[in-house]
Design an enzyme around this catalytic site. Structure first.
Site, PDB file in Angstrom:
ATOM      1  N   HIS A  34     -26.235   8.252 -34.626  1.00  0.00           N
ATOM      2  CA  HIS A  34     -27.437   9.076 -34.702  1.00  0.00           C
ATOM      3  C   HIS A  34     -28.241   9.050 -33.405  1.00  0.00           C
ATOM      4  O   HIS A  34     -28.787  10.071 -32.991  1.00  0.00           O
ATOM      5  CB  HIS A  34     -28.313   8.584 -35.864  1.00  0.00           C
ATOM      6  CG  HIS A  34     -29.521   9.425 -36.119  1.00  0.00           C
ATOM      7  ND1 HIS A  34     -29.461  10.665 -36.720  1.00  0.00           N
ATOM      8  CD2 HIS A  34     -30.828   9.211 -35.852  1.00  0.00           C
ATOM      9  CE1 HIS A  34     -30.670  11.172 -36.814  1.00  0.00           C
ATOM     10  NE2 HIS A  34     -31.527  10.315 -36.294  1.00  0.00           N
ATOM     11  N   HIS A  91     -32.484  16.313 -40.899  1.00  0.00           N
ATOM     12  CA  HIS A  91     -32.880  15.253 -41.829  1.00  0.00           C
ATOM     13  C   HIS A  91     -32.001  15.391 -43.063  1.00  0.00           C
ATOM     14  O   HIS A  91     -32.484  15.610 -44.171  1.00  0.00           O
ATOM     15  CB  HIS A  91     -34.371  15.352 -42.168  1.00  0.00           C
ATOM     16  CG  HIS A  91     -35.134  14.137 -41.767  1.00  0.00           C
ATOM     17  ND1 HIS A  91     -36.125  13.580 -42.519  1.00  0.00           N
ATOM     18  CD2 HIS A  91     -35.023  13.334 -40.681  1.00  0.00           C
ATOM     19  CE1 HIS A  91     -36.616  12.509 -41.927  1.00  0.00           C
ATOM     20  NE2 HIS A  91     -35.964  12.341 -40.799  1.00  0.00           N
ATOM     21  N   HIS A  93     -29.277  13.247 -44.522  1.00  0.00           N
ATOM     22  CA  HIS A  93     -29.138  12.160 -45.491  1.00  0.00           C
ATOM     23  C   HIS A  93     -30.438  11.898 -46.249  1.00  0.00           C
ATOM     24  O   HIS A  93     -30.424  11.770 -47.480  1.00  0.00           O
ATOM     25  CB  HIS A  93     -28.659  10.883 -44.800  1.00  0.00           C
ATOM     26  CG  HIS A  93     -27.201  10.889 -44.448  1.00  0.00           C
ATOM     27  ND1 HIS A  93     -26.478  12.044 -44.285  1.00  0.00           N
ATOM     28  CD2 HIS A  93     -26.327   9.865 -44.223  1.00  0.00           C
ATOM     29  CE1 HIS A  93     -25.221  11.744 -43.978  1.00  0.00           C
ATOM     30  NE2 HIS A  93     -25.105  10.416 -43.937  1.00  0.00           N
ATOM     31  N   GLN A 237     -38.303   7.913 -45.041  1.00  0.00           N
ATOM     32  CA  GLN A 237     -39.714   7.807 -44.699  1.00  0.00           C
ATOM     33  C   GLN A 237     -40.572   8.615 -45.666  1.00  0.00           C
ATOM     34  O   GLN A 237     -40.093   9.522 -46.326  1.00  0.00           O
ATOM     35  CB  GLN A 237     -39.953   8.308 -43.267  1.00  0.00           C
ATOM     36  CG  GLN A 237     -39.013   7.711 -42.243  1.00  0.00           C
ATOM     37  CD  GLN A 237     -37.770   8.547 -42.011  1.00  0.00           C
ATOM     38  OE1 GLN A 237     -37.328   9.281 -42.886  1.00  0.00           O
ATOM     39  NE2 GLN A 237     -37.189   8.437 -40.832  1.00  0.00           N
ATOM     40  N   GLN A 311     -44.157   7.297 -40.563  1.00  0.00           N
ATOM     41  CA  GLN A 311     -44.381   8.595 -39.929  1.00  0.00           C
ATOM     42  C   GLN A 311     -45.752   8.715 -39.263  1.00  0.00           C
ATOM     43  O   GLN A 311     -46.589   7.832 -39.363  1.00  0.00           O
ATOM     44  CB  GLN A 311     -44.214   9.690 -40.978  1.00  0.00           C
ATOM     45  CG  GLN A 311     -42.804   9.769 -41.535  1.00  0.00           C
ATOM     46  CD  GLN A 311     -41.788  10.210 -40.504  1.00  0.00           C
ATOM     47  OE1 GLN A 311     -41.709  11.390 -40.167  1.00  0.00           O
ATOM     48  NE2 GLN A 311     -41.001   9.279 -39.989  1.00  0.00           N
ATOM     49  N   GLY A 555     -30.875  19.780 -28.175  1.00  0.00           N
ATOM     50  CA  GLY A 555     -30.330  19.855 -29.513  1.00  0.00           C
ATOM     51  C   GLY A 555     -30.247  18.514 -30.189  1.00  0.00           C
ATOM     52  O   GLY A 555     -30.872  17.527 -29.781  1.00  0.00           O
ATOM     53  N   SER A 558     -25.594  15.587 -35.769  1.00  0.00           N
ATOM     54  CA  SER A 558     -25.595  14.851 -37.033  1.00  0.00           C
ATOM     55  C   SER A 558     -24.167  14.795 -37.556  1.00  0.00           C
ATOM     56  O   SER A 558     -23.627  15.805 -38.017  1.00  0.00           O
ATOM     57  CB  SER A 558     -26.510  15.538 -38.052  1.00  0.00           C
ATOM     58  OG  SER A 558     -26.443  14.883 -39.301  1.00  0.00           O
TER      59      SER A 558
END
Length: 755
Positions: A34, A91, A93, A237, A311, A555, A558
């Site tokens: 990641h 985002h 997963h 999160q 966050q 970019g 993932s």
């Protein structure tokens, strides 16, 4: 969490000792797929990221692109060009485990990436991919993701103006949530993530640090397990959009006053990731006292403080003499502020209550991960197996398919007009937003807190000499999406088509492509066939963007989007922007009078099937090769943009998903219909093949359109608009006839099912 044996050996060799527990976990996260792009970085050199408009390319939190200079109303031409920022992230997963919070924090993260460049966020685009629409679990994920995006985006006051939604059975165990953000800045306000000099302070600003999101980077670099929805919940999160809104405004004041030397959003790997990457980019170090971090929960350990992905937090480099002013501004916005350490010329060092828990070379931590050398297999070409479907039944099925049906249920939940920039909103081929200085938007808000209003007042009173306190007269077009049916059947050709499709969307609104960012989604790269498909989408996207002279300036990658249900289709989401003079654009819908022409290939010669990747084959269980693309796509896009802006042009609509049938149906309104005639040896192929780079144009001068496209693309006159709100398609010996009300009912599939 554990560091792989081979990686541990490298770390031990570099450090000359065993890593501490905190170091080992930090390396595991920052060396994960990641963060380090270990399987994809060797492929990314295929992208051309340069151009005279590119100010900052890949490698920072967001890319920075200069808009073409434009004449203002007073005839003055800017010497200092306006900059936009472009960023995109996934985002995936987290959105499977917790669709609302997972999607919401994806929005929050890409907005903070925008802030860290000294930019004000002006537009969002979301591209979403789910399993079969009629599956209950897919609908649960779909509804939750849309709720998360709409709640967060609406609360922070950044309009969601573009995007896409696709359904495909192979996303059932692993949906994709890709979010792009556009920001506005200029040379004077520009900030980067590169630390400037030793002695400057590191200041953590925003929400308090808790235990949420621990190990998020590592979690995002593994296949989803069968029990992921419960076992991996702590890695997701939890967002607070109201704190993010305050952070946006506080960041703006800090940038306005020139108080930030460098900045980094706290995303993957939390404070450890953000702070180490800042100094690594400058080959510097840092000394951080972790106990100084403002915390939400008691008795947090050094590892938790270092790796938590809580966050709404930013890390700023600030000159010592400016720290008090930074604190004053931040506290005015009711945000936390901690001076946690400083930039040094030595190692990256973190202490906790006087004990050293991390002492490593920052550059080795950030850039030392070895790249993977993986086996790759090219996908097999599909065989031709065409269904024999009734033409009217096929028309009904494809127009009402969730993939081609109206996405109004989604975008009506987004406030796409907040900020009063949006000229063309979602539901069209591309969005258009007005480019102007951001303070005009901030000063017009009435629902801000007293702290925000006092800050806005102080900014409004502060004289500005940057020349940007007026309309620029420019429109910015935005298109975002991929086509999983295309890239599933033909990764390379499908990715080329995705790039052309986004460019055609922009050109249909009279804009010229300027730059793009991509979100490259794939399955487990350790599987040769999966890695082969991923390699194909990288090469295809890169090749077409270069052909279109559209640099890919940044970019996200993932991988490991794999579950017990299998890998996802290779999915190259592209967010592309274009520029134009003014904010007006031809509508998608036809007026009641005027000729209709098709630019591009109409039908198929007998035996020349090319329905691969089409919704027609998806609906009727067939297979075929992917259609060839236009010979000169760059000239086609340029010419289409010019024709779209011509006074004789009444409407323009891109032809792609669902083919000509869906495009015609979408152009009909309650006030205007279409009467068209199509000549083809293969009626199903002519109506439903999805070759991109085609457009329907309603015009007052067919001759002018033919002249413009002479030598570029064929132009076929199909028929004319009517005033009876009816779509009539004569094709071969058959006639399909329906009206606007019936089309609207067919296209309301998603809304009808979910409400």
């Amino acid at each position: 969490m554990s560091l792989a044996d081979s990686d541990r050996e490298l770390v031990v060799s570099e450090l000359g000792r065993e890593p501490t527990r905190a170091e080992a976990v930090l390396f595991e996260n920052l060396w994960s797929e990641h963060c380090a792009y270990r399987s994809s970085r060797p492929l990314l050199s295929a992208f051309d990221s340069e151009g005279e408009q590119v100010v900052i390319g890949p490698g920072d939190d967001a890319a920075v692109v200069a808009l073409p200079s434009a004449d203002a109303d007073d005839g003055h031409v800017d010497d200092e060009r306006t900059y936009i920022t472009l960023g995109i992230e996934s985002h995936n997963h987290p959105s499977y485990v917790d669709p609302v919070d997972g999607a919401a924090t994806g929005v929050g993260g890409i907005v903070r990436d925008t802030l860290s460049m000294g930019a004000y966020p002006i537009a969002l685009a979301d591209s979403l991919y789910f399993g079969e629409f009629d599956d209950d679990h897919s609908q649960y994920l779909f509804e939750g993701v849309v709720e998360g995006i709409s709640h967060y985006g609406n609360c922070i006051g950044v309009p969601t103006v573009a995007g896409s939604v696709d359904f495909h059975p192979d996303y059932e165990g692993n949906p994709l949530v890709n979010v792009a953000c556009v920001g506005l800045t200029n040379e004077e306000r520009l900030v980067t993530a590169v630390a400037q000099k030793p002695g400057n302070k590191l200041v953590l600003v925003g929400n308090a640090t808790g235990r949420d999101g621990l190990g998020g980077a590592s979690f995002a670099s593994e296949d989803l397990a069968e029990d992921a929805e419960t076992a991996d919940r702590p890695a997701v999160q939890v967002g607070d959009p109201y704190a993010e809104k305050l952070l946006i405004e506080a960041n703006e004041q800090l940038v306005d006053e020139g108080l930030i030397e460098s900045a980094r959003d706290l995303g993957a790997a939390g404070l450890g990731g953000a702070s180490s990457e800042m100094v690594a980019k400058a080959d510097l170090g840092a000394r951080i006292e972790l106990e100084r971090v403002h915390q939400r929960e008691p008795n947090m350990s050094a590892l938790e403080i270092l790796l938590a992905e809580s966050q709404e937090r930013m890390c700023y480099e600030v000159e010592p003499e400016n720290v008090d002013r930074v604190r004053e501004i931040v506290e005015r916005f009711d945000l936390g502020c901690s001076v946690i350490g400083e930039v040094t010329a030595e190692n990256y060092v973190c202490t906790f209550d006087g004990e050293t828990v991390v002492d490593v070379d920052a550059y080795f931590l950030g850039e030392g991960a070895p790249m993977n050398d993986l086996a790759s297999e090219d996908p097999e070409d599909p065989e031709t197996d065409l269904p024999d479907a009734d033409l009217e039944a096929a028309f009904d099925a494809i127009v009402s398919s969730p993939n081609t049906a109206s996405k109004r249920w989604v975008y009506r939940q987004y406030d796409h007009e907040v900020g009063v920039r949006t000229s063309v909103g979602p539901g069209d081929d591309a969005a258009i937003v007005a480019v102007r200085e951001a303070s005009a938007e901030r000063g017009s808000a009435d629902n801000s807190s007293s702290a925000e209003r006092s800050s806005a007042d102080s900014r409004a009173a502060k004289p500005r000499d940057d020349g940007d306190s007026r309309e620029s007269g420019q429109g910015l077009a935005l298109s975002s999406g991929a086509a999983p049916n295309w890239t599933d059947v033909a990764p390379y050709e499908g990715a080329r088509a995705v790039a052309l499709e986004n460019a055609t969307n922009i050109a249909a609104k009279g804009a010229t492509p300027l730059a793009a960012v991509d979100c490259l989604n794939g399955g487990n790269p350790e599987k040769p066939d999966v890695y082969g498909g991923f390699t194909g989408i990288v090469d295809g996207l890169a090749e077409m963007c270069e052909t279109l002279s559209t640099p890919v300036v940044g970019g996200n990658v993932s991988l490991y989007n794999d579950s017990v249900a299998g890998p996802i289709p290779p999915t190259p989401t592209l967010a592309m922007v274009g520029s134009k003079e003014g904010y007006d654009a031809p509508p998608l819908s036809v007026e009641s009078d005027g000729a209709l022409v098709l630019v591009g290939d109409l039908g198929l010669e007998e035996g020349d099937s090319r329905l691969g990747g089409s919704e027609y084959l998806a609906q009727f269980d067939g297979s075929d090769r992917f259609p060839a693309l236009p010979a000169d796509p760059a000239d086609l896009v340029e010419t289409l943009a010019a024709v779209a802006d011509d006074d004789a042009t009444l409407a323009v609509h891109d032809v792609s998903h669902g083919g000509l049938a869906v495009a015609l149906a979408e152009m009909v309104t309650e006030d205007a219909g279409l009467d068209v005639s199509i000549s083809s040896d293969d009626p199903a192929g002519a109506l439903f093949h999805e070759q991109p780079g085609r457009a329907l144009i309603q015009t007052e001068s067919v001759a002018a359109v033919r002249e413009a496209f002479d030598g570029v693309a064929p132009v076929v006159e199909l028929g004319a608009a009517t005033d009876d709100a009816t779509l009539t398609i004569d094709i071969g010996e058959q006639t399909i006839e329906t009206d606007a009300a019936a089309i609207r009912e067919r296209r309301a599939t998603i809304e009808r099912e979910l409400e």
